[in-house]
Scaffold this motif. Structure first.
Motif, short mmCIF file in Angstrom:
data_model
loop_
_atom_site.label_atom_id
_atom_site.label_comp_id
_atom_site.label_asym_id
_atom_site.label_seq_id
_atom_site.Cartn_x
_atom_site.Cartn_y
_atom_site.Cartn_z
N THR A 135 1.00 -1.63 0.11
CA THR A 135 0.15 -0.12 0.29
C THR A 135 0.55 1.04 0.23
OG1 THR A 135 -1.29 -0.73 1.55
CG2 THR A 135 -2.23 0.90 1.18
N LEU A 136 1.60 0.83 0.94
CA LEU A 136 3.19 2.26 0.73
C LEU A 136 3.47 2.57 -0.35
CD1 LEU A 136 4.66 4.73 2.68
CD2 LEU A 136 5.78 3.36 3.46
N ILE A 137 3.87 1.38 -0.85
CA ILE A 137 4.47 2.05 -2.26
C ILE A 137 4.09 2.41 -3.49
CG2 ILE A 137 6.98 0.59 -1.68
CD1 ILE A 137 6.08 -1.81 -3.89
N LEU A 138 2.85 1.93 -3.60
CA LEU A 138 2.03 1.65 -4.40
C LEU A 138 1.65 3.31 -4.48
CD1 LEU A 138 1.09 1.06 -6.79
CD2 LEU A 138 -1.40 0.57 -5.53
N ILE A 157 11.43 0.86 3.88
CA ILE A 157 10.61 -0.14 3.70
C ILE A 157 11.48 -1.43 3.88
CG2 ILE A 157 8.83 1.13 2.32
CD1 ILE A 157 9.96 -0.31 -0.16
N SER A 158 10.96 -2.19 4.06
CA SER A 158 11.51 -4.06 4.77
C SER A 158 10.89 -4.66 3.35
CB SER A 158 10.20 -4.18 6.26
OG SER A 158 11.33 -5.59 6.53
N PHE A 159 12.10 -5.11 2.97
CA PHE A 159 11.81 -6.29 2.46
C PHE A 159 11.56 -7.90 3.06
CE2 PHE A 159 13.98 -2.34 0.37
CZ PHE A 159 12.71 -2.41 -0.96
N ILE A 160 11.05 -8.70 2.50
CA ILE A 160 11.08 -10.06 2.18
C ILE A 160 12.08 -10.86 1.55
CG2 ILE A 160 9.83 -12.33 3.48
CD1 ILE A 160 7.53 -9.99 2.97
#
Ligand code: ADP
Length: 523
Positions: free
Chosen positions: A218-221, A238-241
């Motif tokens: 939602t944030l990156i969009l 941001i946190s990446f998986i």
């Protein structure tokens, strides 16, 4: 008929063939020979007619001018005598042999004999002129100078290559999105850091990427949409998986860019800030630990000082009382010893008070009460305090206040302590029959104070050291004067609390002058 795989070339061939056969006849029947002649002469295209041995039979004006000659110069000369080039000769021979035209775009051509040794790029065609089936009677060579276009293309290719190298070698992960939010390209860092293949990103939309949870998506969009609308969006974490399920924090900075195809793209740079985060946390923890240690130190000092001050006050008070005869007359060396007890007690009390003040300042717990008062009030107190000491050493003590009604806005007790410290030093380090002058005057930057003596002075190389805690000039040679070495350090800190600066001028053997300005806070 031979067919070409490139449809553009095939189309050109068809046109030329038509021209050669039907078209020419047709054209000749419509256009009088003079018009064709005029076109031949005035076209910007370089045109030459050669026989099958490659002798130039005729060239037009554009051709001749490109080589800096008159058209007559070329007639009868062999093309390869003028422009020797083996690979071109093979091309010419094949055109004659196969009766097939040859086309080339942006072909490199070197005018070897020309003074500037020019290098040009040419669009060329070499058309066989067919007399009857398969029998070539001559060649029709047309050339157009496209050097400028070729150079622009070349620099475009080079800048594209540079961009690709930056993209490939960037220490950051780079993701290129189109304006719909679809991944166009990613560099190898994406694989190194996240463990996904580029094929798992390319062609996917932002929301389909496997490396984000729903909240992050939602944030990156939202950020992506804002950038595409032309808004400036700063960097964000941001946190990446990763593919293996572990996570890492990346700092994302992105901006919308115009592609060479005039389309809008989103260039996203991701830096791995895991190490930075760890260092920040370690620093924060260290700062908290240091603050806790400092608090403990201050509490410890406050407690110890209190515990020490109570018995010390008794020692000083009772020894002074005995010296003043409250317990009867003193015999023998009793007075001398009691005096020693009282002086040592007072020095120790002074040291404890100074240490306590310093630790309070360092912990930011020193009170500061600013008020307006006449400078003369403080000078009067100082005069009463120091006159007995200076008189006993026959030192003249003067106080000057300009103007005499001068008022100041400052912390009274701190200013008093500053001047007591400076004056104590002046008295301590000025031998008998000397002079001490304390002055205050109004200046543009505030009220300037000066404590000047005719004492022993300070060596130039020690001038900076005296403001450091526990540093005394005498410890470098002999120690005659008592003191803690904390006075000037405290004085400087008290002056700093008033936004002022302490300075010193001194000459060994001639005396010292300590100056400071308390800025006018508008009293
Ligand atoms: P102390 O308690 O030793 O006087 P200070 O911090 O007040 O500590 O001073 C540090 C040192 O600076 C002193 O020990 C002395 O060597 C030198 N000093 C300070 N004031 C003067 C002065 N007026 N004349 C000569 N030396 C001075």
């Amino acid at each position: 008929m031979y067919s070409y795989s490139d449809p553009n070339i095939q189309q050109k061939v068809n046109l030329e063939e038509n021209y050669n056969n039907e078209g020419r006849k047709c054209l000749e029947s419509f256009l009088p020979a003079e018009i064709l002649e005029s076109v031949f002469e005035h076209t910007h295209m370089m045109v030459a007619y050669l026989d099958t041995d490659f002798n130039l039979m005729r060239v037009n004006r554009a051709y001749a001018e490109a080589d800096d000659h008159l058209p007559s110069f070329f007639v009868g000369r062999n093309y390869f005598d003028l422009y020797p080039n083996e690979s071109n000769r093979i091309i010419f021979e094949n055109v004659v042999k196969n009766c097939k035209p040859y086309f080339a775009t942006e072909k490199l051509f070197e005018y070897a004999d020309s003074p500037e040794n020019r290098t040009r790029y040419l669009d060329c065609s070499l058309i066989p002129l067919e007399e009857n089936a398969g029998n070539v009677s001559g060649l029709f060579l047309t050339m157009q100078d496209v050097t400028e276009r070729a150079k622009i293309n070349q620099s475009l290719i080079e800048s594209e290559q540079k961009f690709r190298n930056i993209f490939k070698l960037s220490p950051e992960a780079v993701v290129l999105l189109d304006k719909t939010g679809m991944v166009v390209d990613v560099n190898h860092r994406v694989h190194d850091w996240l463990g996904y293949e580029s094929s798992e990103f390319n062609g996917k939309r932002l929301l389909e990427l496997p490396c984000f949870d729903d909240k992050t998506k939602t944030l990156i969009l939202e950020m992506f949409c804002r950038r595409m609308k032309g808004e400036k969006v700063g960097s964000y974490e941001i946190s990446f998986i990763r593919r293996d399920g572990s996570t890492f924090v990346g700092l994302v900075s992105a901006s919308a860019i115009q592609g060479s195809d005039d389309m809008l793209y989103d260039l996203v740079l991701i830096s791995d800030v895991t190490l930075l985060k760890e260092q920040q946390n370690a620093l924060l923890e260290a700062k908290m630990a240091a603050e806790a240690a400092n608090r403990s130190k201050s509490e410890f000092l406050a407690n110890v000082s209190h515990e020490l001050r109570t018995p010390l006050n008794s020692i000083i008070g009772f020894s002074d009382a005995m010296l003043e005869g409250y317990t009867g007359d003193l015999k023998g060396k009793q007075a001398k010893y009691l005096n020693n007890i009282s002086t040592s007690g007072k020095n120790l009390l002074n040291l404890i008070n100074n240490v306590l003040d310093l630790s309070k300042i360092e912990a930011g717990k020193m009170d500061f009460h600013s008020e307006s008062f006449p400078v003369a009030d403080i000078f009067r107190i100082l005069e009463n305090m120091f006159l007995p000491m200076t008189s006993s050493k026959n030192i003249s003590l003067q106080f000057n206040c300009t103007p005499s009604s001068l008022a100041i806005h400052a912390d009274f007790s701190k200013l008093e302590e500053i001047l007591i410290n400076l004056l104590s030093n002046a008295v301590k380090f000025t031998p008998e029959n000397g002079a001490i002058e304390v002055s205050a005057r109004s200046t543009e930057s505030g009220i300037q104070f000066s404590v000047k003596d005719t004492g022993i002075g300070i060596p130039v190389d020690k001038l900076d050291l005296i403001f450091e805690p526990f540093k005394q000039v005498e410890c470098f040679h002999k120690r005659e004067h008592s003191g803690t070495g904390l006075g000037l350090c405290l004085v400087r800190k008290f002056i700093k609390m008033h936004d002022g600066e302490l300075s010193v001028k001194s000459k060994e053997g001639e005396g010292s002058e300590f100056c400071f300005v308390i800025p006018d806070l508008g009293c």
